[in-house]
Design an enzyme around this catalytic site. Structure first.
Site, PDB file in Angstrom:
ATOM      1  N   CYS A   1      20.628  46.466 -26.939  1.00  0.00           N
ATOM      2  CA  CYS A   1      20.302  46.862 -25.324  1.00  0.00           C
ATOM      3  C   CYS A   1      21.321  47.705 -24.801  1.00  0.00           C
ATOM      4  O   CYS A   1      21.051  48.686 -24.319  1.00  0.00           O
ATOM      5  CB  CYS A   1      20.396  45.643 -24.618  1.00  0.00           C
ATOM      6  SG  CYS A   1      18.828  44.491 -24.957  1.00  0.00           S
ATOM      7  N   HIS A   2      22.700  47.138 -25.001  1.00  0.00           N
ATOM      8  CA  HIS A   2      23.658  48.230 -24.392  1.00  0.00           C
ATOM      9  C   HIS A   2      24.733  48.444 -25.389  1.00  0.00           C
ATOM     10  O   HIS A   2      25.748  48.705 -24.887  1.00  0.00           O
ATOM     11  CB  HIS A   2      24.140  47.493 -22.917  1.00  0.00           C
ATOM     12  CG  HIS A   2      22.911  46.991 -22.054  1.00  0.00           C
ATOM     13  ND1 HIS A   2      22.426  45.919 -22.064  1.00  0.00           N
ATOM     14  CD2 HIS A   2      22.205  47.749 -21.189  1.00  0.00           C
ATOM     15  CE1 HIS A   2      21.378  46.076 -21.329  1.00  0.00           C
ATOM     16  NE2 HIS A   2      21.291  47.224 -20.638  1.00  0.00           N
ATOM     17  N   GLY A   3      24.732  48.127 -26.485  1.00  0.00           N
ATOM     18  CA  GLY A   3      25.644  48.436 -27.633  1.00  0.00           C
ATOM     19  C   GLY A   3      26.756  47.681 -27.755  1.00  0.00           C
ATOM     20  O   GLY A   3      28.083  48.256 -27.777  1.00  0.00           O
TER      21      GLY A   3
END
Lengths: 173, 434
Positions: free
Chosen positions: A137-139
């Protein structure tokens, strides 16, 4: 009529206003409490607390995912290299410093909540720069101990309450 | 009682609690209007209402948005008659709407695409405000009410997107509700309270359905405030000059109403074309996979209209600060009336600010692209620069340009503005002004 004459004195109206406001405040509080509380998990939800998982068929290096309280739990049987890697990490390099020892009951088995501590996605195993997990999702990157190494997540993957039951079972919750 | 009767009658003010009367209408209309003055109010605010005569089609978006909102409510009520807010049946009931319910496919595609078109219209509406300085004195409060509406729109659009209970619904709901976990101390308990469980599930879906309805009608209420404020401060216009006499204005009906109707029609034609020929173009195919709490889709993205703000969230490497940046990136619009203190409203006469606004729009699309790209490498870097520019636009460019910019010579009135336009002295819409 008495208003104009007794400006400084406490009147019957003052008394009624104060009493009404007090009773009203208590009433509003009493009414709001259940309205707010009804949104919290009820006893039937809280009761679904524990599950038992058979781990006898999990091979070294393998990872299984089970559902507990609607959330995935990763149970990973770590290889020697992975354990070594997790133990060798310098605590100064960690965003949320924690010894690998403190995160496992048996170094071979890592049990973590499969919920990214950033915004709750399920990280993918065996990916990312630290060979643990990578959240798509956001690394956020996690290492082989489920500790946050890179990305926006603030803390390590959470460890649920669990215990080994005999040699081939884990009880979560 | 003796106290009252002894004094003279002069100290008492006359009181009229019965205000019946004063209607310009007669007959049945007059009888009603005398008792419930909505008919004269309507005439005053919508038939005789004076608006600047220089309004362009950019001023049609208020009306377009009203129509979109009404159609969303109409299609939403229809869908609500068939949808089941239960984690077991939600996905199935949406498929049933698509396959079995008479015209269900049409109503659902209309509702889905109207949500997207509502955002298209609102972004154009906000751009109009930015370009022509509609946020400036005396329209600050109206502008702020508009931002409140935008926040409510985002909330209800998000809640609506969770209802089909597909993979994107589920994981979108998980990510967005987890934003609240960034709140210090109480974060976790707030999220559990929102979910009614330890993860997004049946309890959450049921309340999301209720709140989706509630906020839709809250929007109607706040829109009424937006319109009341509009009818007090009056419409801005491309010249940014206030009307002075009847040479500058036209009556709302039939001039504005007919122009707005053309705008609405064109807008709805485009909407119908997209809905009929590419109904899923603006959606995400993963949402046709039923929700699965064990697997997060490899590439999770919100709806297109959230992408710029999602990019801002992701560009900050800290959880709490990311959430703060995302929320304040919208809230900061509310400060613009004070950060931009130039006396000139319209960008037509503001050569530097005009370019800033266009750059802001360009940056908006950059962020939108970045929000849809994976959170790594070059995308992360571009996202950070674009986020920095977003805030610099408000906190640095707006006050700075207000200070250093020399406005172009301006006409004295709206009718003179119209003359200048005809003579080719000014171009209303041009990137690089002279």
């Amino acid at each position: 009529m008495s208003d104009t004459k007794n400006k400084d004195k406490t009147t019957r109206r003052d008394f009624i206003t104060t009493v009404t406001a007090t009773v009203g405040a208590v009433g509003v509080g009493a009414a709001v409490m259940p309205i707010v509380s009804q949104m919290n998990p009820d006893s039937s939800v809280k009761a679904l607390a524990s599950i038992e998982v058979d781990i006898s068929k999990v091979k070294e290096g393998q990872e299984i995912t089970v559902l507990w309280r609607g959330k995935p739990v990763f149970i990973k049987r770590r290889s020697k290299e992975e354990i070594e890697k997790a133990q060798k990490v310098n605590l100064k390099d960690l965003k949320d410093p924690e010894e690998d020892k403190a995160r496992v009951k048996n170094p071979e088995w890592l049990v973590v909540l499969g919920v990214c501590t950033h915004l709750g996605c399920v990280p993918i195993g065996g990916k990312g720069d630290y060979d643990g997990w990578f959240c798509p999702c956001h690394g956020s990157h996690y290492d082989t101990s489920g500790r946050i190494r890179l990305g926006p997540a603030p803390t390590n993957l959470e460890i649920p309450k669990y215990e080994f039951v005999g040699t081939d079972k884990i009880k979560i919750g | 009682m003796s106290e009252y009767t002894s004094k003279s009658e002069e100290k008492f003010q006359p009181v009229q609690t019965n205000k019946v009367g004063g209607s310009p209408y007669t007959g049945v209309l007059g009888w009603i209007d005398n008792r419930l003055p909505i008919i004269r109010m309507f005439r005053h605010e919508y038939l005789d209402f004076q608006v600047p005569k220089s309004l362009s089609y950019f001023w049609s978006f208020g009306g377009i948005l009203t129509i979109c909102l009404l159609l969303l409510i109409l299609t939403g009520i229809s869908l609500g008659m068939h949808y089941k807010p239960d984690a077991k049946y939600a996905f199935e009931s949406v498929e049933k709407i698509m396959r079995d319910v008479n015209f269900g496919w049409l109503i659902r595609y209309a509702h889905m695409n109207l949500a997207s078109f509502f955002f298209i219209a609102v972004y154009l509406h906000i751009f109009r405000g930015l370009y022509y300085g509609s946020y400036k004195e005396p329209r600050q409060l109206m502008w702020i009410i508009g931002i409140v509406i935008f926040f409510l729109m985002m909330a209800t659009a998000f809640l609506g997107y969770t209802l089909p209970w597909g993979q994107m619904s589920y994981w979108g709901a998980t990510v967005i509700t987890n934003l609240f976990s960034a709140i210090p101390l109480f974060g976790e308990s707030i999220v559990t309270w929102l979910w009614g469980d330890y993860s997004v599930g049946d309890a959450a879906l049921n309340r999301f359905y209720v709140l989706h309805w509630l906020i839709a009608f809250l929007i109607v209420g706040v829109v009424v405030f937006h319109v009341i404020a509009l009818h007090i401060v009056g419409s801005n216009n491309p010249s940014g000059i206030e009307p002075k006499d009847t040479r500058d204005t036209v009556t709302f009906a039939p001039y504005t109403t007919s122009k707005d109707l053309v705008g609405m029609l064109v807008f709805l034609l485009i909407f119908v074309a997209v809905m009929m020929y590419a109904p899923n173009y603006l959606g995400h195919p993963d949402n046709y996979i039923p929700a699965n709490p064990m697997v997060t889709p490899a590439h999770i993205v919100p709806e297109w209209y959230f992408l710029p703000f999602y990019a801002i969230l992701r560009s900050i490497p800290d959880k709490l600060m990311g959430v703060v940046a995302m929320v304040s990136s919208i809230a900061v619009l509310g400060l613009l009336p004070w950060l931009d203190f130039s006396k000139v409203r319209s960008s037509v006469f503001r050569p530097i600010w005009k370019q800033c606004v266009f750059l802001f729009v360009l940056n908006f699309f950059v962020l939108m692209y970045i929000g849809g790209a994976p959170a790594e490498g070059i995308y992360l870097l571009i996202g950070r620069i674009a986020t920095a520019f977003w805030f610099a636009f408000f906190f640095i460019l707006a006050p700075l340009v207000s200070l250093v910019e020399k406005p172009l010579p301006m006409p004295q009135s709206i009718h003179e503005f119209e003359d200048w336009k005809k003579q080719g002295k000014i171009k209303v819409f041009q990137f690089f002004g002279k």
